[in-house]
Scaffold this active site. Structure first.
Site, short mmCIF file in Angstrom:
data_model
loop_
_atom_site.label_atom_id
_atom_site.label_comp_id
_atom_site.label_asym_id
_atom_site.label_seq_id
_atom_site.Cartn_x
_atom_site.Cartn_y
_atom_site.Cartn_z
N ASP A 63 0.83 -1.09 0.08
CA ASP A 63 -0.05 -0.02 0.07
C ASP A 63 0.79 1.20 0.08
OD1 ASP A 63 -2.36 -1.63 0.17
OD2 ASP A 63 -2.38 -1.42 2.30
N ASP A 69 1.93 8.16 8.14
CA ASP A 69 2.06 6.29 8.50
C ASP A 69 3.62 6.11 9.12
OD1 ASP A 69 -0.07 5.04 7.43
OD2 ASP A 69 0.47 5.84 5.49
N GLU A 91 2.45 -3.08 10.10
CA GLU A 91 2.32 -2.84 8.69
C GLU A 91 3.16 -2.02 7.95
OE1 GLU A 91 -1.46 -1.00 5.86
OE2 GLU A 91 -1.26 -0.67 7.58
N GLU A 92 4.13 -1.26 8.33
CA GLU A 92 5.08 -0.35 7.72
C GLU A 92 6.55 -1.08 7.69
OE1 GLU A 92 3.70 2.19 6.38
OE2 GLU A 92 1.82 1.82 7.55
N ASP A 110 -1.01 -1.97 13.33
CA ASP A 110 -1.18 -0.81 12.14
C ASP A 110 -1.09 0.40 12.85
OD1 ASP A 110 -2.10 0.42 9.99
OD2 ASP A 110 -3.95 -0.68 9.76
N LEU A 112 -1.49 3.40 11.64
CA LEU A 112 -2.25 4.51 11.29
C LEU A 112 -3.28 3.85 10.32
CD1 LEU A 112 -2.59 7.37 12.18
CD2 LEU A 112 -1.50 8.13 9.96
N ASP A 113 -4.28 3.37 10.56
CA ASP A 113 -5.36 2.80 9.84
C ASP A 113 -6.23 3.66 9.10
OD1 ASP A 113 -7.15 0.49 9.27
OD2 ASP A 113 -8.57 1.95 10.29
N GLU A 277 -4.92 -6.49 12.07
CA GLU A 277 -6.37 -5.68 11.59
C GLU A 277 -7.32 -6.74 12.13
OE1 GLU A 277 -5.35 -2.42 8.15
OE2 GLU A 277 -5.98 -4.60 7.60
#
Length: 349
Positions: A63, A69, A91-92, A110, A112-113, A277
């Protein structure tokens, strides 16, 4: 009791007997402190240089990354380093980060969803899951994140909306805390969240209708048919495109959320990430009396193969989640639909 602070709850008898209680409490408070800082950044919005800018890079899951983020990820990583966290999976980042092999916890997050919504002033958030360390983190750092969601010790999310709120479970119900600057702490607003068994709202991205499996189309068609269709009652449809905002709404007033896999390239296995998530959201939902599945199977029973594994996700009011599963596995469900709606859906041409 209602009205207690987050500090007080984490020191209370409801939590003190929890495995690794002190360590988990430290992680939650560390994340809460950083969430307040992230909130300050989001409140300034476009006044901050590069606030919603894309970096021209993608994260570990492909993404597009926003500047915020990466900033948020660094802030929560800093908090994890100060607590009893051996492993940080985000996630990053492509791979888990080993912080201290002697610590007992793994943190999946996560940071910054919903960051694609930053510039549009839609509520975004931070989702987290706390797991016990599995095996030797120096030898197999990813192993701790490849446990089923049933092994979670705590889970929650911060939502940066009109209020800064923390939705939290440590396995003894789901609670909602709202931050008050006056006290400099989060204060319990809902001490025992309970999701109604039946739903009057459903959330799904209807623009993907043509790509859905027939079972999802039929479910949505029946809801849209309202009082004149086989459901014999009217539904509202919602779609915010922010997982934390969708979850918060369902926890407060009921409903069901669907993000199924579909026929588009790269979407057959869904798009939401199981470890950081779907699992924490499912834990929160189940602790509030709801259910969460991959359309058929219980989310918390799934065993991840990778840190960034994707999954379809359906959650919310138990009766609706069960019904959606039946649409997928029970052909007899089709016969419940009236002849009119059995022939063509409301979106079909």
């Amino acid at each position: 009791m209602a009205g207690q602070t987050l500090h007080a709850f984490l020191r209370s008898g409801d939590f003190a007997g929890h495995a690794h209680a002190g360590a988990i409490a430290g992680v939650i408070m560390g994340l809460a402190g950083k969430a307040v800082e992230v909130r300050k950044l989001t409140k300034q919005g476009a006044l901050i240089k590069g606030f919603a800018a894309s970096r021209g890079e993608t994260n570990a899951d492909g993404d597009t990354q926003k500047d915020l983020d990466v900033v948020a990820d660094g802030m929560f990583l800093e908090a994890a380093r100060k607590e009893a966290v051996a492993l940080y999976g985000s996630e990053e980042n492509n791979f888990p980060i080993l912080l201290d092999p002697d610590k007992p916890l793994a943190l999946a997050i996560d940071p910054l969803d919903g960051s694609s919504n930053i510039e549009t002033n839609v509520s975004i958030g931070t989702i987290f899951s706390v797991l016990p360390v599995e095996g030797d983190p120096r030898v197999a750092p990813e192993a701790s994140f490849l446990q089923s969601g049933r092994h979670q010790l705590a889970a929650g999310f911060f939502i940066y909306g009109p209020q800064l709120a923390l939705v939290l479970t440590v396995g003894s119900g789901t609670r909602i805390f709202v931050h008050t600057p006056k006290l400099g702490d989060f204060v319990e607003a809902y001490s025992s969240v309970s999701i109604a068994d039946k739903a009057g709202e459903f959330a799904i991205n209807a623009s993907n209708y043509r790509h859905w499996e027939d079972a999802v189309r039929l479910y949505v068609d029946d809801c849209l048919a309202g009082a004149d269709g086989p459901r014999e009652r009217d539904f509202n449809m919602r779609w915010i495109a922010s997982l934390v905002a969708e979850t918060y709404r369902i926890l407060v007033r009921g409903g069901v959320f669907l993000y199924p896999g579909d026929r588009r390239k790269g979407y057959s296995a869904g798009r939401l990430r199981l470890v950081y998530e779907a699992n924490p959201i499912a834990f929160l939902i189940e602790q509030a009396g709801g259910k969460a599945t991959d359309t058929v199977n219980r989310i918390l029973d799934l065993v991840p193969a990778t840190l960034h594994q994707r999954t379809p996700l359906v959650f919310g009011s138990a009766g609706e989640v069960e019904r959606i599963a039946r649409y997928h596995v029970d052909p007899a469900m089709i016969s419940e639909r009236s002849p009119l709606f059995g022939k063509r859906g409301l979106f079909r041409v």
